[in-house]
Every structure is written in structure tokens, then in C-alpha cells.
Design a protein around this motif. Structure first.
Motif, short mmCIF file in Angstrom:
data_model
loop_
_atom_site.label_atom_id
_atom_site.label_comp_id
_atom_site.label_asym_id
_atom_site.label_seq_id
_atom_site.Cartn_x
_atom_site.Cartn_y
_atom_site.Cartn_z
N ILE A 127 39.26 27.12 43.92
CA ILE A 127 39.43 28.57 43.90
C ILE A 127 38.46 29.15 42.87
CG2 ILE A 127 41.33 28.53 42.20
CD1 ILE A 127 42.53 30.90 43.86
N MET A 128 37.79 30.23 43.26
CA MET A 128 36.77 30.83 42.39
C MET A 128 36.82 32.35 42.48
SD MET A 128 33.48 28.34 43.10
CE MET A 128 32.54 29.14 41.79
N VAL A 129 36.52 32.98 41.36
CA VAL A 129 36.43 34.44 41.31
C VAL A 129 34.97 34.84 41.21
CG1 VAL A 129 37.09 36.52 40.04
CG2 VAL A 129 38.66 34.57 40.13
N ASP A 130 34.55 35.75 42.08
CA ASP A 130 33.17 36.25 42.06
C ASP A 130 33.08 37.35 41.00
OD1 ASP A 130 30.71 37.42 42.48
OD2 ASP A 130 30.83 37.34 44.66
N PRO A 131 32.43 37.09 39.87
CA PRO A 131 32.38 38.10 38.79
C PRO A 131 31.65 39.38 39.20
CG PRO A 131 30.85 36.29 38.35
CD PRO A 131 31.68 35.87 39.52
N ALA A 132 30.79 39.30 40.19
CA ALA A 132 30.06 40.49 40.64
C ALA A 132 30.97 41.44 41.43
CB ALA A 132 28.86 40.08 41.49
N ASP A 153 41.89 43.54 30.10
CA ASP A 153 41.38 44.87 30.44
C ASP A 153 39.85 44.88 30.49
OD1 ASP A 153 41.40 47.57 31.03
OD2 ASP A 153 41.41 48.17 28.93
N GLY A 154 39.32 45.18 31.69
CA GLY A 154 37.88 45.26 31.86
C GLY A 154 37.18 43.92 32.02
N GLU A 155 37.96 42.84 32.05
CA GLU A 155 37.38 41.50 32.16
C GLU A 155 37.62 40.91 33.55
OE1 GLU A 155 35.54 40.03 29.84
OE2 GLU A 155 35.79 41.75 28.48
N VAL A 156 36.84 39.88 33.87
CA VAL A 156 36.99 39.17 35.15
C VAL A 156 38.28 38.35 35.13
CG1 VAL A 156 35.97 37.42 36.66
CG2 VAL A 156 34.51 39.11 35.54
N ALA A 157 38.97 38.30 36.25
CA ALA A 157 40.20 37.51 36.36
C ALA A 157 39.93 36.04 36.08
CB ALA A 157 40.80 37.67 37.76
N ILE A 158 40.87 35.42 35.36
CA ILE A 158 40.78 34.00 35.04
C ILE A 158 41.93 33.28 35.72
CG2 ILE A 158 40.84 32.28 33.19
CD1 ILE A 158 39.70 34.39 31.32
N CYS A 170 46.60 35.97 45.95
CA CYS A 170 45.54 36.70 45.24
C CYS A 170 44.41 37.09 46.18
CB CYS A 170 45.02 35.87 44.08
SG CYS A 170 44.40 34.23 44.55
N VAL A 171 44.06 36.19 47.08
CA VAL A 171 43.00 36.46 48.05
C VAL A 171 43.39 37.61 48.96
CG1 VAL A 171 41.62 35.49 49.93
CG2 VAL A 171 42.26 34.05 47.98
N ALA A 178 37.30 39.46 46.00
CA ALA A 178 36.51 38.78 44.99
C ALA A 178 36.93 37.32 44.77
CB ALA A 178 36.63 39.53 43.66
N ILE A 179 37.98 36.88 45.45
CA ILE A 179 38.48 35.53 45.22
C ILE A 179 38.26 34.68 46.47
CG2 ILE A 179 40.48 34.13 44.58
CD1 ILE A 179 41.65 36.63 43.24
N ASN A 180 37.70 33.51 46.28
CA ASN A 180 37.48 32.55 47.37
C ASN A 180 38.36 31.33 47.15
OD1 ASN A 180 35.28 34.00 48.71
ND2 ASN A 180 34.10 33.53 46.87
N LEU A 181 39.08 30.95 48.18
CA LEU A 181 40.04 29.85 48.07
C LEU A 181 39.79 28.81 49.15
CD1 LEU A 181 42.76 28.51 47.13
CD2 LEU A 181 43.90 30.04 48.77
N GLU A 182 39.80 27.56 48.75
CA GLU A 182 39.80 26.44 49.70
C GLU A 182 41.07 25.65 49.44
OE1 GLU A 182 37.24 22.42 50.90
OE2 GLU A 182 36.54 23.76 49.31
N ARG A 183 41.87 25.47 50.48
CA ARG A 183 43.15 24.78 50.30
C ARG A 183 43.40 23.76 51.39
NH1 ARG A 183 46.09 30.38 51.44
NH2 ARG A 183 45.58 30.60 53.63
#
Length: 252
Positions: A127-132, A153-158, A170-171, A178-183
């Protein structure tokens, strides 16, 4: 969980009589007679604990689930065939298979029981968050069932990958995608089997005409079942006019 409601038969008679007046004002002298008997049924419902992952809707083989939104949980539609795949798939146990029994004797008793359903294997592989794309809305953290997501606040999700179960809530709710998941999602667990009595079958083809996944064929002499297609729902067994098809629970 089991819930029992009891009512006096006389109270039920009064309810039926009042209902008849709603339908026809001329039936003032209508006196219903409540006969002894019992009725069993089963239905599937989704509780407010739904995390909006929409796995149930994705996996439903007959499109009988309305997808959840951030404002409301997923919902079972009228074309549900009670195959129970949604209950096996829900990662948080928010989909419930309920069995109801109505018994009329001296009194009226309604019994509702939550049936246990096995759960398919579900694992997060990556699982990854695209910061862009991430805009720090934090909706993902709000619906994460394991608290694996933090958003300053104002930061990329962790995302804590050790806590993530791969449900995909979340996806589903992220407005920016912004979230990509492989399960990994395991196979449906067979809890029932369909028995076909070829000698009783009258080749009426009702089963073939009503099967929602085209898994059963009524030939000239035999009924054949494609077990890879069959979802073990309750359609053919309940519609067969001669009882040649029966759905039976299997030991696990």
C-alpha cells in the motif's frame, strides 16, 4: 446473538383488523382468525460499523449491494440471492446473515438470530500514498478500522503497514484517489452444497431460467451443475416446484 419478541395472539388479531380497515373502510365487521404455524426466513443486512471499503459490493456476483459513501454504509438491495459471499468478504464483520423464525401457537413469538459466517483470507501485500495527490483530508484515517493511518495537518498521510489489513476503506473514501493498494483475497469458503435428485426432476427448466449466474442446465435427461460458476445461493432450490434441488449445510 439472538433476539426474541413475544406478542399476544389477540394483539396480532387487532393489528390485522386495523390494517383491513386501512385497506377497505367497509370491512368494519372483519374478524381475523390467526392459525397456528411457523415460518422461517433468512436475510442479510449491513450494520453502521461498515468502513466504506465496498469489498462486499465488488465481490457480490449479482450486483445486489449499493456501494457505500462517506455519508452512508453499503446497502443490500432487493435482488439479493443470499449467497452470503458479502458476509464472508467483509473485513470488519459488518455484514450479518440473519435467520428469522415466526411461531404462532397460544402466543406469537418472533426469533432473530445472527448466523456465524466464516471469513475469507484478506491480506495487504503493498500500500502506498502518492504525495503528489494527497491533500491531507484525513478521511482515510477516519474510516481505517485498525487505526493504521495518521495524517498530520498539511502533511501526507502515513500508513503503518504492520497494522494495515488491506480492506481498502482508505482507497474507497479518498477523494483524490491518492492511495494505491495491492491485496490478497482468498477464495469463497464453501459452507453449503447443492443436491440434485435426478429421479424427482421433471425437466421443467425453472432452475435454469432463474439461476442468476447461469450455473445450472436442465437437459433432456439430466440437470447439470457448473460448480465453478455456482454461488450456492437459494434461488434454484427455493423455486424448484418438485423439491428436486436442495441446499445443504456442510460440516467445517
Amino acid at each position: 446473538m439472538e433476539i426474541i419478541f413475544k406478542k399476544k395472539k389477540e394483539a396480532l388479531k387487532n393489528q390485522v383488523a386495523l390494517k383491513s380497515l386501512d385497506l377497505d373502510e367497509k370491512q368494519e365487521d372483519f374478524h381475523p382468525e390467526i392459525m397456528a404455524g411457523s415460518l422461517e426466513d433468512k436475510f442479510i443486512t449491513i450494520s453502521p460499523e461498515c468502513v466504506r471499503c465496498n469489498l462486499c459490493a465488488v465481490e457480490c456476483p449479482v450486483d445486489a449491494i449499493q456501494e457505500a459513501t462517506t455519508n452512508r454504509p453499503a446497502r443490500i438491495l432487493d435482488n439479493c440471492v443470499k449467497c452470503e459471499i458479502c458476509a464472508q468478504t467483509c473485513p470488519v464483520g459488518a455484514v450479518h446473515v440473519m435467520e428469522s423464525t415466526s411461531q404462532v401457537d397460544e402466543d406469537v413469538e418472533f426469533r432473530i438470530q445472527d448466523l456465524k459466517t466464516p471469513h475469507r483470507k484478506l491480506r495487504m501485500k503493498e500500500i502506498m500514498v502518492d504525495p503528489a495527490k494527497c491533500k491531507s483530508h484525513a478521511i482515510c484515517a477516519q474510516f481505517c478500522p485498525t487505526g493504521a493511518i495518521t495524517v498530520e495537518d498539511g502533511e501526507v498521510a502515513i500508513i503503518d503497514k504492520k497494522a494495515c489489513v488491506g480492506c481498502g476503506a482508505c482507497v474507497s473514501v479518498c477523494p483524490e484517489k491518492a492511495i494505491n493498494l495491492e491485496r490478497e483475497l482468498g477464495p469463497v469458503i464453501k459452507t453449503r452444497e447443492l443436491l440434485i435428485d435426478q429421479d424427482t426432476c421433471v425437466q421443467c427448466q425453472v432452475c435454469e431460467e432463474n439461476c442468476p449466474v447461469d450455473a445450472i442446465k436442465a437437459g433432456a435427461d439430466l440437470v447439470t451443475l457448473d460448480e465453478d460458476k455456482c454461488i450456492l445461493c437459494e434461488v434454484c432450490s427455493t423455486k424448484c416446484p418438485v423439491g428436486a434441488l436442495k441446499l445443504r449445510e456442510v460440516a467445517r
